[in-house]
Design a protein around this motif. Structure first.
Motif, short mmCIF file in Angstrom:
data_model
loop_
_atom_site.label_atom_id
_atom_site.label_comp_id
_atom_site.label_asym_id
_atom_site.label_seq_id
_atom_site.Cartn_x
_atom_site.Cartn_y
_atom_site.Cartn_z
N LEU A 63 0.90 1.72 1.33
CA LEU A 63 1.53 1.87 2.64
C LEU A 63 0.99 3.10 3.35
O LEU A 63 0.69 3.06 4.56
CB LEU A 63 3.05 1.96 2.48
CG LEU A 63 3.76 0.68 2.04
CD1 LEU A 63 5.17 0.99 1.58
CD2 LEU A 63 3.76 -0.37 3.16
N ASP A 64 0.82 4.19 2.64
CA ASP A 64 0.28 5.41 3.23
C ASP A 64 -1.14 5.19 3.77
O ASP A 64 -1.55 5.84 4.74
CB ASP A 64 0.25 6.55 2.21
CG ASP A 64 1.63 7.09 1.88
OD1 ASP A 64 2.58 6.81 2.65
OD2 ASP A 64 1.76 7.80 0.86
N ASP A 80 7.99 3.45 6.59
CA ASP A 80 7.05 2.45 6.06
C ASP A 80 7.73 1.15 5.65
O ASP A 80 7.05 0.17 5.33
CB ASP A 80 6.31 3.01 4.84
CG ASP A 80 5.32 4.11 5.21
OD1 ASP A 80 4.77 4.05 6.33
OD2 ASP A 80 5.10 5.00 4.38
#
Length: 201
Positions: free
Chosen positions: A53-54, A80
């Motif tokens: 996700l990052d 997120d």
């Protein structure tokens, strides 16, 4: 892991550890997610899910252990969560959760070896079917000289069998490691394959 009932405790103990090297390698190779879809199989506490996700991926995260959803949401930042779907499910459910050829990255660190041999081939078929042309695959597999080899609830592979599984893929990384070390359940002899491969196209 000899006792499946211990998976929730194992997953909870993973919080706070570094992102596994296999995940870092495939994220570096695949480049920024830019909203592409990733599948994190055996996501555990969500450490690798959060890393994806990052990096800008949308993620479908699967793990059959009870409490998976709560664990993963604790690790993933609120901002997120709109790009995350978590399912308490296993490899047998992949085809019902993602469309064929819809996933640009499939990641499974130390999860596939815990699929029983009797259903491993079907699980692998579903993983391969989910992968899009040009998509990336990153998996850890157990070798046949692992000290757990022979356990009926797990799968152990020869080098030739690993080659057969990867037929038709462009193999970028195939690291075979054999060493003594620690598992969550205690000391063991590890025999593993770390694989990063890419689907043609």
């Amino acid at each position: 892991m000899r006792d499946p009932a211990r998976w929730p405790a194992y997953n909870a103990a993973q919080r706070g550890r570094p992102v596994r090297d296999l995940c870092r390698r495939v994220l570096d190779l695949a480049g920024p997610g830019d909203g592409r879809l990733a599948l994190d199989l055996g996501c555990g506490a969500g450490v690798e899910t959060a890393a994806m996700l990052d990096a800008g991926w949308r993620v479908v995260a699967l793990d059959p252990a009870p409490g998976t959803g709560d664990l993963v949401r604790e690790v993933v930042g609120p901002g997120d969560r709109g790009r995350l779907a978590v399912h308490e499910a296993g490899f047998a459910d992949v085809s019902s959760l993602v469309r064929p050829a819809a996933v640009q990255l499939v990641h499974a660190s130390y999860a596939l070896p815990h699929v029983p041999r009797a259903v491993f081939d079907d699980a692998w078929r579903q993983v391969r079917a989910a992968l899009s042309p040009g998509g990336w695959l990153a998996v850890d597999l157990f070798g046949d000289r692992d000290s757990w080899a022979g356990a009926p609830d797990e799968t152990f592979l020869t080098r030739a069998e690993v080659g057969d599984l990867l037929a038709g893929l462009d193999v970028v990384v195939l690291d075979e490691v054999e060493e003594d070390g620690e598992a969550f359940s205690g000391p063991k002899h590890w025999h593993t394959y770390a694989v990063v491969a890419r689907a043609p196209g």
